[in-house]
Design a protein around this motif. Sequence first.
Motif, short mmCIF file in Angstrom:
data_model
loop_
_atom_site.label_atom_id
_atom_site.label_comp_id
_atom_site.label_asym_id
_atom_site.label_seq_id
_atom_site.Cartn_x
_atom_site.Cartn_y
_atom_site.Cartn_z
N TYR A 1 0.85 -1.19 0.00
CA TYR A 1 0.00 0.00 0.00
C TYR A 1 0.88 1.24 0.00
CZ TYR A 1 -3.41 -3.47 1.37
OH TYR A 1 -4.19 -4.60 1.39
N LYS A 2 0.43 2.28 -0.67
CA LYS A 2 1.18 3.52 -0.75
C LYS A 2 0.21 4.65 -1.06
CE LYS A 2 3.83 3.77 -4.44
NZ LYS A 2 4.82 3.34 -5.43
N ILE A 3 0.68 5.89 -0.98
CA ILE A 3 -0.12 7.02 -1.41
C ILE A 3 0.56 7.68 -2.60
CG2 ILE A 3 -1.09 7.39 0.88
CD1 ILE A 3 0.74 9.83 1.18
N CYS B 1 6.60 0.87 -1.00
CA CYS B 1 5.27 0.69 -0.42
C CYS B 1 5.43 0.11 0.98
CB CYS B 1 4.41 -0.24 -1.30
SG CYS B 1 4.92 -1.97 -1.29
N VAL B 2 4.35 0.10 1.73
CA VAL B 2 4.35 -0.47 3.07
C VAL B 2 3.47 -1.71 3.08
CG1 VAL B 2 4.81 1.71 4.22
CG2 VAL B 2 2.44 1.05 3.79
N ARG C 1 -2.02 -1.48 5.31
CA ARG C 1 -2.89 -0.44 4.73
C ARG C 1 -3.07 0.73 5.69
NH1 ARG C 1 -7.45 -0.58 0.93
NH2 ARG C 1 -8.78 1.22 1.37
N ALA D 1 -0.31 3.25 5.50
CA ALA D 1 -0.40 4.13 4.34
C ALA D 1 -1.49 5.17 4.53
CB ALA D 1 -0.66 3.30 3.08
N GLU D 2 -2.63 4.76 5.07
CA GLU D 2 -3.73 5.70 5.32
C GLU D 2 -3.31 6.80 6.28
OE1 GLU D 2 -6.77 3.03 6.63
OE2 GLU D 2 -7.77 3.06 4.67
N LEU E 1 -5.04 6.64 -2.09
CA LEU E 1 -4.46 5.44 -1.51
C LEU E 1 -4.41 4.34 -2.57
CD1 LEU E 1 -3.55 3.86 1.07
CD2 LEU E 1 -5.95 3.20 1.33
N GLU F 1 -3.47 0.38 -3.73
CA GLU F 1 -3.14 -1.01 -3.41
C GLU F 1 -2.39 -1.57 -4.62
OE1 GLU F 1 -5.50 -5.19 -3.31
OE2 GLU F 1 -6.31 -3.63 -1.98
N GLY G 1 7.98 -2.48 4.80
CA GLY G 1 7.50 -2.55 3.44
C GLY G 1 8.53 -3.07 2.46
#
Length: 232
Positions: free
Chosen positions: A17-19, A71-72, A75, A78-79, A92, A94, A107
């Motif tokens: 997950y990442k932003i 990424c981590v 979730r 990331a949020e 956000l 996936e 991550g």
Amino acid sequence: MRLRLPAERPTEPPTGYKIARPVLSQDGTRAGFTGVSLGSALPYGVLDDASCVYGRRHRAPARLCDCGFHCVHDRAAAEALLCAAEHRAAVLLEVSVLGSYIRFERGFRYARQRVRTATVGPCACGVTAAALAADDEWGRPGWRGLAPACAGCVRGRTSVSLAGFARLAGEGLRVLAGGAGTAAPNTGLTADGEPGVPELVAEAALLQARLDWFQTQLARLGNRGAGGAEYD
């Protein structure tokens, strides 16, 4: 003696997950994302390969460099990044971690990725987003920066609906409208990828909002013509 890390051979790509910030090409034919920190200068597609942001010729991810996609695992982690003021217009993602990767405690840093889902937060006014609209605060050469917007806040700005962004991005991307940190269950697309009823309603709302804005501008121009010059 050179220390070698153990090699992993997963049966399926790891999920992360990442932003990121959504972007739209200047001609409106392509959609993608940019990172929010190190990789912010290099827009990438839904399915893409990483390259060294420093212009070095080695393959990403290199052990002695910090290049590559990041990424981590979690979730929620990331949020949490979306709480920062400078990241509130980000979405956000996936992702599937593809190619070679280096695993860290929180991550991955990796060579190739596929963005599976993008969850769009609410409009700045707090209403659930119906579109991604041009953000005048930032952009990249050839790319317009986008931010979540409701039908009432789009007005005359360049914008694309959530399903429209997914179609432009391609590669099976799903774009969800989230609110208060919860993703809406309906993507607005039918099983064959065509717009469904919710998506058509959102498109109609956007068109009506733009029409209202243009009518307001025309009315102002008409008043100026009828009464002579007007100075603000």
